[in-house]
Scaffold this active site. Structure first.
Site, PDB file in Angstrom:
ATOM      1  N   ARG A  16       0.770  -1.572   0.174  1.00  0.00           N
ATOM      2  CA  ARG A  16       0.158  -0.087  -0.253  1.00  0.00           C
ATOM      3  C   ARG A  16       0.749   0.997  -0.089  1.00  0.00           C
ATOM      4  O   ARG A  16       2.067   1.401   0.009  1.00  0.00           O
ATOM      5  CB  ARG A  16      -1.094   0.063   0.752  1.00  0.00           C
ATOM      6  N   TYR A 155       8.191   6.785  17.144  1.00  0.00           N
ATOM      7  CA  TYR A 155       8.081   6.625  15.679  1.00  0.00           C
ATOM      8  C   TYR A 155      10.176   7.069  15.480  1.00  0.00           C
ATOM      9  O   TYR A 155      10.624   6.986  14.850  1.00  0.00           O
ATOM     10  CB  TYR A 155       7.322   7.428  15.175  1.00  0.00           C
ATOM     11  N   LYS A 159      13.099   6.448  13.309  1.00  0.00           N
ATOM     12  CA  LYS A 159      13.598   6.590  12.028  1.00  0.00           C
ATOM     13  C   LYS A 159      14.139   7.427  11.991  1.00  0.00           C
ATOM     14  O   LYS A 159      15.654   7.472  11.260  1.00  0.00           O
ATOM     15  CB  LYS A 159      11.799   7.389  11.965  1.00  0.00           C
TER      16      LYS A 159
HETATM   17  P1  NAP Z   1       1.292   2.396   4.247  1.00  0.00           P
HETATM   18  O1  NAP Z   1      -0.314   3.139   3.821  1.00  0.00           O
HETATM   19  O2  NAP Z   1       0.067   2.205   6.470  1.00  0.00           O
HETATM   20  O3  NAP Z   1       1.612   1.133   4.943  1.00  0.00           O
HETATM   21  C1  NAP Z   1       2.692   0.345   5.353  1.00  0.00           C
HETATM   22  C2  NAP Z   1       3.408  -0.485   4.557  1.00  0.00           C
HETATM   23  O4  NAP Z   1       4.057  -1.308   5.221  1.00  0.00           O
HETATM   24  C3  NAP Z   1       1.878  -2.068   4.337  1.00  0.00           C
HETATM   25  O5  NAP Z   1       2.219  -2.239   2.673  1.00  0.00           O
HETATM   26  C4  NAP Z   1       1.865  -2.875   5.624  1.00  0.00           C
HETATM   27  O6  NAP Z   1       1.950  -4.227   4.855  1.00  0.00           O
HETATM   28  C5  NAP Z   1       3.773  -2.780   5.307  1.00  0.00           C
HETATM   29  N1  NAP Z   1       3.452  -3.068   7.311  1.00  0.00           N
HETATM   30  C6  NAP Z   1       4.240  -3.130   8.329  1.00  0.00           C
HETATM   31  N2  NAP Z   1       3.973  -2.968   9.346  1.00  0.00           N
HETATM   32  C7  NAP Z   1       5.056  -4.602   8.506  1.00  0.00           C
HETATM   33  C8  NAP Z   1       5.014  -5.333   8.665  1.00  0.00           C
HETATM   34  N3  NAP Z   1       5.343  -5.866  10.176  1.00  0.00           N
HETATM   35  N4  NAP Z   1       5.755  -6.626   8.097  1.00  0.00           N
HETATM   36  C9  NAP Z   1       5.594  -6.464   6.390  1.00  0.00           C
HETATM   37  N5  NAP Z   1       5.404  -5.476   6.297  1.00  0.00           N
HETATM   38  C10 NAP Z   1       4.466  -4.221   7.296  1.00  0.00           C
HETATM   39  O7  NAP Z   1       2.090   3.408   5.512  1.00  0.00           O
HETATM   40  P2  NAP Z   1       2.973   4.784   4.276  1.00  0.00           P
HETATM   41  O8  NAP Z   1       2.143   5.876   4.827  1.00  0.00           O
HETATM   42  O9  NAP Z   1       3.283   4.192   2.239  1.00  0.00           O
HETATM   43  O10 NAP Z   1       4.760   4.164   4.354  1.00  0.00           O
HETATM   44  C11 NAP Z   1       5.589   3.759   4.533  1.00  0.00           C
HETATM   45  C12 NAP Z   1       7.335   4.478   4.824  1.00  0.00           C
HETATM   46  O11 NAP Z   1       6.662   5.629   4.423  1.00  0.00           O
HETATM   47  C13 NAP Z   1       6.704   3.959   6.459  1.00  0.00           C
HETATM   48  O12 NAP Z   1       8.135   3.677   6.809  1.00  0.00           O
HETATM   49  C14 NAP Z   1       6.512   5.198   7.252  1.00  0.00           C
HETATM   50  O13 NAP Z   1       7.130   5.096   7.960  1.00  0.00           O
HETATM   51  C15 NAP Z   1       7.303   6.457   5.907  1.00  0.00           C
HETATM   52  N6  NAP Z   1       6.448   7.514   6.453  1.00  0.00           N
HETATM   53  C16 NAP Z   1       5.032   7.919   5.350  1.00  0.00           C
HETATM   54  C17 NAP Z   1       4.577   9.308   5.841  1.00  0.00           C
HETATM   55  C18 NAP Z   1       3.303   9.685   5.502  1.00  0.00           C
HETATM   56  O14 NAP Z   1       3.087  10.831   5.917  1.00  0.00           O
HETATM   57  N7  NAP Z   1       3.101   8.945   4.945  1.00  0.00           N
HETATM   58  C19 NAP Z   1       5.417  10.008   6.566  1.00  0.00           C
HETATM   59  C20 NAP Z   1       6.981   9.554   6.251  1.00  0.00           C
HETATM   60  C21 NAP Z   1       7.209   8.328   6.583  1.00  0.00           C
HETATM   61  P3  NAP Z   1       0.527  -4.715   4.785  1.00  0.00           P
HETATM   62  O15 NAP Z   1      -0.286  -3.576   3.269  1.00  0.00           O
HETATM   63  O16 NAP Z   1       0.019  -6.400   3.836  1.00  0.00           O
HETATM   64  O17 NAP Z   1      -0.688  -4.048   5.674  1.00  0.00           O
END
Ligand code: NAP
Length: 249
Positions: A16, A155, A159
């Site tokens: 996702r 978090y 990070k």
């Molecule tokens: P997201 O939409 O919540 O998607 C998270 C993904 O990580 C999902 O595919 C989920 O798997 C997978 N995941 C979570 N826990 C896992 C585990 N234990 N084992 C394997 N897979 C796991 O998050 P996102 O917003 O795309 O974020 C992606 C990255 O960017 C993260 O590291 C987040 O901290 C970082 N980030 C995001 C933002 C933001 O604004 N969105 C900002 C800064 C940093 P499932 O699909 O199977 O649940």
């Protein structure tokens, strides 16, 4: 178009949001992508979308917080693929709360999913990269790891830890032409941030600290990540690139 010569990438959290965008973008550049996420359905749908669009992908459900599960998955994948040249550590979770209310379980879950997972994947996949004398590792950190963020002690610590890991591994692997960089997203529209982005009052408050005055898209992170994985980025290592609308200037 960026240059990739017959490369294979493993992207965690590819089911996702940002990870899905990274996986699909790499596949558009001709990279074979191993899509990892926690649920088989989620990584399976990304891999299916890549294949439907004419790309090459495989899905694998792995809980990245489970070191022995990562070891088994890495062993199986290294036996199946001639090389895994690119590793994108993107899987992540949040379990927010002010420190006095944060449980040890929430601290540990966030540290093991966001940070220790990078240690395990890198330990298993980087050795063949160093032998091949080519590799790319990109760790998806966060502006929270650069600036801190009240309510995110676990978090932010995870990070910030990813940034230290990135810089150290960049030094350890530089002699073998394996680069290690980090991308630090700001507020990007995904499931992780939906609760804030979809709340007009909260989102207005957040946008006060975003100079570009809008939320980012997963594609914004995917573009930077693809560049860092490409041949064109071969003289860049140990760096942290904020893709955050100017937040962490
Ligand atoms: P997201 O939409 O919540 O998607 C998270 C993904 O990580 C999902 O595919 C989920 O798997 C997978 N995941 C979570 N826990 C896992 C585990 N234990 N084992 C394997 N897979 C796991 O998050 P996102 O917003 O795309 O974020 C992606 C990255 O960017 C993260 O590291 C987040 O901290 C970082 N980030 C995001 C933002 C933001 O604004 N969105 C900002 C800064 C940093 P499932 O699909 O199977 O649940």
């Amino acid at each position: 178009m960026l240059t990739f010569t017959n490369r294979t990438a493993l992207v965690t959290g590819a089911g996702r949001g940002i990870g899905k965008a990274i996986a699909e973008n790499l596949a558009r550049h001709g990279v074979t992508v191993i899509c990892v996420s926690k649920s088989a359905e989620s990584c399976g749908s990304t891999a299916a979308a890549i294949v439907a669009a004419g790309g090459k992908a495989k899905a694998m459900a792995v809980d990245v917080a489970d070191g022995s599960g990562v070891a088994k998955a890495a062993e199986a994948l290294l036996a199946e693929f001639p090389a895994i040249d690119i590793l994108v550590n993107n899987a992540g979770i949040t379990k927010d709360g002010l420190l006095f209310r944060m449980s040890e379980a929430d601290w540990n879950d966030v540290l093991s999913t966001n940070l220790t997972s990078c240690f395990h994947w890198t330990k298993h996949l980087a050795r063949p990269m160093t032998r091949a004398r080519w590799g790319r590792i990109v760790n998806i950190t966060s502006v929270s790891g650069i600036m801190g963020n009240a309510g995110q002690a676990n978090y932010s610590a995870a990070k910030a830890g990813m940034i230290g890991l990135t810089k150290t591994l960049a030094r350890e692997f530089a002699g073998r032409s394996v680069t290690v960089n980090a991308v630090a997203p700001g507020f990007i529209k995904t499931d992780m941030t939906a609760e804030f982005v979809n709340n007009p009052e909260v989102s207005a408050k957040i946008l006060e600290v975003v100079p570009l005055k809008r939320f980012g898209e997963a594609a914004d992170i995917a573009h930077m990540t693809a560049f860092l994985c490409s041949e064109e980025a071969n003289y860049i290592t140990g760096q942290v690139f904020a893709v955050d609308g100017g937040m962490a200037m």
